[in-house]
Design a protein around this motif. Structure first.
Motif, PDB file in Angstrom:
ATOM      1  N   GLY A  87       0.946  -1.194  -0.045  1.00 22.89           N
ATOM      2  CA  GLY A  87       0.068   0.087  -0.015  1.00 22.89           C
ATOM      3  C   GLY A  87       0.968   1.212   0.056  1.00 22.89           C
ATOM      4  N   LYS A  88       0.765   2.124  -1.032  1.00 22.20           N
ATOM      5  CA  LYS A  88       1.405   3.351  -1.042  1.00 22.20           C
ATOM      6  C   LYS A  88       1.197   4.412  -0.021  1.00 22.20           C
ATOM      7  N   ARG A  89      -0.199   4.557   0.564  1.00 19.21           N
ATOM      8  CA  ARG A  89      -0.282   5.383   1.622  1.00 19.21           C
ATOM      9  C   ARG A  89       0.448   5.065   2.864  1.00 19.21           C
ATOM     10  N   GLU A  90       0.101   3.553   3.230  1.00 23.18           N
ATOM     11  CA  GLU A  90       0.679   3.018   4.318  1.00 23.18           C
ATOM     12  C   GLU A  90       2.164   3.052   4.380  1.00 23.18           C
ATOM     13  N   THR A  91       2.888   2.625   3.189  1.00 23.33           N
ATOM     14  CA  THR A  91       4.340   2.738   3.189  1.00 23.33           C
ATOM     15  C   THR A  91       4.836   4.187   3.315  1.00 23.33           C
ATOM     16  N   ASN A  92       4.132   5.219   2.781  1.00 29.43           N
ATOM     17  CA  ASN A  92       4.468   6.442   3.218  1.00 29.43           C
ATOM     18  C   ASN A  92       4.574   6.915   4.563  1.00 29.43           C
ATOM     19  N   LYS A  93       3.348   6.359   5.240  1.00 36.37           N
ATOM     20  CA  LYS A  93       3.339   6.493   6.612  1.00 36.37           C
ATOM     21  C   LYS A  93       4.264   5.719   7.432  1.00 36.37           C
ATOM     22  N   MET A  94       4.850   4.540   6.871  1.00 37.22           N
ATOM     23  CA  MET A  94       5.991   3.807   7.457  1.00 37.22           C
ATOM     24  C   MET A  94       7.110   4.771   7.614  1.00 37.22           C
ATOM     25  N   MET A  95       7.681   5.222   6.534  1.00 38.20           N
ATOM     26  CA  MET A  95       8.646   6.281   6.317  1.00 38.20           C
ATOM     27  C   MET A  95       8.841   7.068   7.521  1.00 38.20           C
ATOM     28  N   GLN A  96       7.717   7.761   7.976  1.00 39.46           N
ATOM     29  CA  GLN A  96       7.684   8.668   9.009  1.00 39.46           C
ATOM     30  C   GLN A  96       8.361   8.154  10.252  1.00 39.46           C
TER      31      GLN A  96
END
Length: 376
Positions: free
Chosen positions: A222-231
């Motif tokens: 999931g792109k959105r969740e992956t972006n959140k993970m990077m935080q």
């Protein structure tokens, strides 16, 4: 038990044949088997039982003697593929499969090629030394669960910072909480390796034991969740003079260079993982499974899992022996210090990383104040 050309050992409910030319270091002339890792394999059985489904396919990508993969197939009943580039190891795995009456797939391939060409529900990477060169392919291959072992603790923990930068693209430093630095550096590298595939990690269990780090990660897309993970990736600012530390989220975080407490220069460590290390529910399930099984290292495994389950989910533990030395306060029983921190309104627990470690959301001044109280 002696056997022709080797011996048979029992791990859990599984028989493992070990040839005479066995070594605890991988080479083309011997088969890799490390008896010290029976504890890690016992924990693997308990954790994987808690997080896998019957239909899952398991890959032991660097199988050596096949001990881990053979045990997974025999004790968990998962469809299993075992791989090792060493021809002697390949033949040993075949013998161990036959010894336990198992129908498993056995390969004699380059692990990175296999991982790049095939996908598995569960991928286990357990190399001798650094897993860094396998992480990109492993993140590509893993559908559901990724398990990684690292025995190169010195580069990860800051004893060999140049090697840490080269292998893990992170600046490491040997702090008073260096085992946690190593674990979080490893997780940060895995998170960054998974993100190009729009995959994100959720740590289920991560522990530092003896000479190695071991982590179990849920892998999802999931792109959105992956972006959140990077935080969840960031940096730690550390002062070696007074032991002050603070952390900053974001791979582009601006980290202060001067200690706000004593004015000395601080050291920037990272990028590394700042998120949680464990899933409490998974560990509770694993603990229940542990009690139901015949495991040789059950006592040690239980202690590790219980300590991981109960420790606070924040970065950077304090070593209260080192605090006592640096700040010249007398040592008091660690449980008393933890109790009084809680009475003062702070969270505080022991940590599996160190027998003298305290996880707390109190700052260094508050901790020193509690440690300096007279003991009645």
């Amino acid at each position: 038990m002696r056997s022709a050309g080797g011996k048979i050992v029992l791990e859990g409910d599984t028989k493992i044949w070990i040839p005479e030319n066995t070594a605890v270091k991988r080479s083309s002339s011997s088969v890799f088997y490390n008896p010290e890792m029976e504890l890690a394999r016992d924990i693997s059985i308990a954790v994987l039982n808690a997080v896998t489904e019957e239909k899952f396919v398991f890959l032991d990508a660097l199988a050596g003697s096949g001990a881990r993969g053979i045990r997974v197939a025999n004790e968990l009943g998962l469809e299993t593929t075992l791989n090792d580039w060493n021809e002697l190891a390949y033949r040993t795995i075949r013998k161990n499969a036959e010894l336990n009456g198992l129908n498993v797939e056995i390969k004699n391939e380059n692990a990175k090629v296999l991982l790049s060409e095939s996908k598995f529900d569960v991928v286990d990477i357990d190399p001798f030394g650094s897993p860094a060169v396998f992480l990109d392919a492993a993140c590509y291959s893993a559908r559901k669960i990724l398990c990684v072992t690292a025995t190169d603790t010195a580069p990860l923990s800051g004893a060999h910072p140049a090697s840490g930068l080269r292998k893990y693209s992170a600046r490491t430093y040997k702090t008073d909480f260096y085992p946690e630095i190593g674990m979080r550096t490893l997780l940060g590298k895995i998170a960054r390796s998974s993100s190009p595939y729009d995959k994100f990690i959720e740590p289920l269990l991560s522990h530092a034991t003896r000479h190695y780090f071991r982590t179990y990660l849920s892998i999802k897309r999931g792109k959105r969740e992956t972006n959140k993970m990077m935080q969840e990736i960031g940096f730690i600012s550390y002062c070696k003079n007074c032991l002050f530390r603070e952390y900053f989220y974001g791979v582009d975080a601006r980290v202060g260079k001067i200690c706000p407490r004593c004015g000395d220069k601080t050291i920037s460590i990272g990028p590394l993982w700042l998120g949680r290390l464990h899933d409490r529910d998974v560990i509770e399930d694993a603990l229940q499974e542990l009690e139901l099984r015949n495991l040789g290292k059950k006592r040690e495994a239980r202690k590790i899992l219980e300590r991981c389950k109960d420790e606070m989910a924040i970065p950077c533990y304090y070593d209260y022996h080192i605090i006592s030395k640096v700040h010249k306060v007398k040592l008091r029983p660690i449980e008393v210090v933890i109790k009084e921190l809680k009475e003062d309104g702070y969270g505080a627990t022991r940590t599996h990383f160190s027998g003298t470690g305290i996880k707390t959301d109190a700052g260094i001044d508050e901790l020193v104040k509690v440690m300096g109280r007279s003991f009645e």
